[in-house]
Design an enzyme around this catalytic site. Structure first.
Site, PDB file in Angstrom:
ATOM      1  N   ARG A   6       0.875  -1.193   0.000  1.00 39.02           N
ATOM      2  CA  ARG A   6       0.000   0.000   0.000  1.00 39.02           C
ATOM      3  C   ARG A   6       0.905   1.234   0.000  1.00 39.02           C
ATOM      4  O   ARG A   6       1.938   1.238   0.655  1.00 39.02           O
ATOM      5  CB  ARG A   6      -0.955   0.014   1.212  1.00 39.02           C
ATOM      6  CG  ARG A   6      -2.055  -1.051   1.114  1.00 39.02           C
ATOM      7  CD  ARG A   6      -3.122  -0.865   2.174  1.00 39.02           C
ATOM      8  NE  ARG A   6      -3.991   0.265   1.884  1.00 39.02           N
ATOM      9  CZ  ARG A   6      -4.878   0.741   2.762  1.00 39.02           C
ATOM     10  NH1 ARG A   6      -5.002   0.202   3.958  1.00 39.02           N
ATOM     11  NH2 ARG A   6      -5.662   1.765   2.443  1.00 39.02           N
TER      12      ARG A   6
ATOM     13  N   ASP B 165      -2.106   8.708   8.287  1.00 38.03           N
ATOM     14  CA  ASP B 165      -1.253   7.738   7.597  1.00 38.03           C
ATOM     15  C   ASP B 165       0.124   8.288   7.297  1.00 38.03           C
ATOM     16  O   ASP B 165       1.062   7.539   7.046  1.00 38.03           O
ATOM     17  CB  ASP B 165      -1.913   7.277   6.296  1.00 38.03           C
ATOM     18  CG  ASP B 165      -3.135   6.464   6.614  1.00 38.03           C
ATOM     19  OD1 ASP B 165      -4.194   7.063   6.871  1.00 38.03           O
ATOM     20  OD2 ASP B 165      -3.010   5.227   6.657  1.00 38.03           O
TER      21      ASP B 165
ATOM     22  N   LYS C 136      -7.588   9.340   5.999  1.00 36.99           N
ATOM     23  CA  LYS C 136      -8.692   8.789   5.194  1.00 36.99           C
ATOM     24  C   LYS C 136      -9.492   9.887   4.495  1.00 36.99           C
ATOM     25  O   LYS C 136      -9.769  10.928   5.090  1.00 36.99           O
ATOM     26  CB  LYS C 136      -9.588   7.955   6.122  1.00 36.99           C
ATOM     27  CG  LYS C 136     -10.774   7.281   5.480  1.00 36.99           C
ATOM     28  CD  LYS C 136     -10.401   6.428   4.301  1.00 36.99           C
ATOM     29  CE  LYS C 136      -9.375   5.374   4.622  1.00 36.99           C
ATOM     30  NZ  LYS C 136      -8.797   4.753   3.399  1.00 36.99           N
TER      31      LYS C 136
HETATM   32  O1  MRU Z   1      -7.462   2.617   4.471  1.00 38.77           O
HETATM   33  P1  MRU Z   1      -7.232   2.401   5.931  1.00 38.77           P
HETATM   34  O2  MRU Z   1      -8.394   1.781   6.631  1.00 38.77           O
HETATM   35  O3  MRU Z   1      -5.935   1.682   6.186  1.00 38.77           O
HETATM   36  O4  MRU Z   1      -7.079   3.872   6.509  1.00 38.77           O
HETATM   37  C1  MRU Z   1      -6.797   4.046   7.872  1.00 38.77           C
HETATM   38  C2  MRU Z   1      -6.766   5.473   8.273  1.00 38.77           C
HETATM   39  O5  MRU Z   1      -6.953   6.371   7.491  1.00 38.77           O
HETATM   40  C3  MRU Z   1      -6.389   5.739   9.704  1.00 38.77           C
HETATM   41  O6  MRU Z   1      -6.982   6.930  10.151  1.00 38.77           O
HETATM   42  C4  MRU Z   1      -4.858   5.878   9.811  1.00 38.77           C
HETATM   43  O7  MRU Z   1      -4.224   4.770   9.239  1.00 38.77           O
HETATM   44  C5  MRU Z   1      -4.419   6.025  11.199  1.00 38.77           C
HETATM   45  S1  MRU Z   1      -4.529   4.520  12.086  1.00 38.77           S
HETATM   46  C6  MRU Z   1      -4.003   4.762  13.674  1.00 38.77           C
END
Ligand code: MRU
Length: 368
Positions: free
Chosen positions: A90, A244, A255
């Site tokens: 990813r 992220d 997100k």
């Molecule tokens: O696509 P995802 O479900 O992996 O996205 C996760 C997020 O956007 C979280 O807010 C981020 O990874 C922080 S997790 C502590």
């Protein structure tokens, strides 16, 4: 955190001492299934297909992926291949590359015969470090909630809005955005969480609501577009989201939809905090909006929805007309100027390079 009163982490070393157990997050909230990962390819696939997800958990899974790879081939080539397989699983969460770099730095100088044991030990350290970091975030975030609680009538809850799932499922335990919430709840401070459903994959509705519910934290799931209305009516005391990747300039990638919440928060004078573990900081990026790679995922996440039917079956249905084109950007970037503060394991920081570098000088000097 708790599932049916039993303590769980999102990922752990299985009882056999070598394979990896992880909660299959694609199945929640309808089924609780623990998957077993036995190879590096399975670990990469788990990240790609979002069996595991959330920035810190992606990193932890990649660390275990290297350990599994070392069992098959602990040569320099084997290490290199495993790194390359995992790093592309990813693109947006920098924790993936961070964990792989840590693994490579530990294993690279060793004799191949020593690498299997060393890889498991280093992966375990990464897991434990994640839990300790999140407990630090909990401690530093708690006073923000307590300060709001002190201005309320006794027992009146502090209303926190969160987006996506930055809870314990997204980390090894505790979560980032949820860590101060869980600690407040544990200490008897009344909290209530507005949970954005978080289309298209519904991490809020499916995962955050599930984990808060199992832990007994009062919460309400809201459609993604509701936050602005709630803020206009004084129903949100603060926003806490995860991330992220935080750029060196304090821009925050999270997100898709997070940016709109930050805009609404600014317009309504609602504090907007981002909780992050230091491995999420990418000092090599100086402009988050232009430089952070934004994952685009398949149209099916938008066109189709999965849920439980009245008679208990889990089914997927299409909600978009056949033939309509779809765009599915996984993340967006909230500019630093909209962020009130960054809740880290070393304190609540201003979202700028000087504050980040002062708190994490050892990271600021490194490329990533
Ligand atoms: O696509 P995802 O479900 O992996 O996205 C996760 C997020 O956007 C979280 O807010 C981020 O990874 C922080 S997790 C502590």
């Amino acid at each position: 955190m708790k599932v049916d009163d039993r303590h769980y982490r999102s990922i752990w070393l299985d009882a056999d001492g070598w394979s990896v157990a992880a909660i299959d997050q694609r199945k929640l909230p309808h089924e609780f299934v623990v998957a077993q990962l036995t190879t590096c390819e399975e670990a990469a696939d788990a990240i790609r297909t979002m069996l595991v997800r959330g920035a810190p958990l992606i990193g932890a899974t990649a660390a275990f992926g290297i350990a599994l790879a070392m069992r098959q081939d602990s040569s320099d080539d084997g290490l290199d291949r495993a790194y390359q397989t995992l790093v592309v699983a990813r693109p947006t969460a920098i924790n993936l590359e961070w964990a792989l770099e840590k693994m490579r730095a530990t294993l690279g100088p060793l004799d191949p015969a020593e690498r299997v044991d060393a890889a498991y030990a280093r992966a375990d350290e990464i897991l434990e470090q994640d839990v300790a970091i999140n407990q630090g975030i909990a401690r530093h975030g708690l006073p923000l909630i307590e300060a709001i609680a002190a201005r309320k009538e006794p027992g009146e809850p502090v209303n926190v809005l969160t987006h996506c799932n930055a809870g314990w499922l997204a980390t090894v335990d505790w979560g980032t955005a949820t860590a101060p919430i869980y600690l407040a709840h544990e200490q008897g401070v009344a909290v209530h969480v507005w949970v954005d459903e978080t289309r298209p994959r519904n991490q809020g509705a499916a995962l955050t609501a599930w984990e808060l519910g199992h832990h007994g934290v009062p919460h309400t799931v809201i459609p993604d577009n509701t936050g602005g209305h709630l803020m206009q009516h004084g129903m949100v005391d603060l926003v806490i989201v995860g991330t992220d990747r935080v750029a060196g300039n304090g821009d925050v990638c999270n997100k898709i939809g997070t940016y709109l919440k930050a805009l609404a928060a600014r317009d309504n004078n609602v504090p907007f905090y981002v909780a992050l573990p230091s491995p999420t900081i990418d000092f090599s990026v100086s402009d988050g909006i232009r430089q952070i790679p934004i994952e685009q995922r398949g149209a099916i996440e938008v066109t189709d929805m999965t849920g439980r039917t009245a008679d208990g079956r889990v089914e997927t249905v299409r909600i978009v007309p056949e033939g309509s084109p779809v765009a599915n950007y996984g993340f967006d970037v909230t500019p630093a100027r909209l962020v009130t503060g960054l809740i880290t394991e070393r304190g609540v920081l201003k979202p700028n390079r000087a504050a980040l570098a002062a708190a994490f000088p050892e990271r600021a000097g490194a490329v990533k």
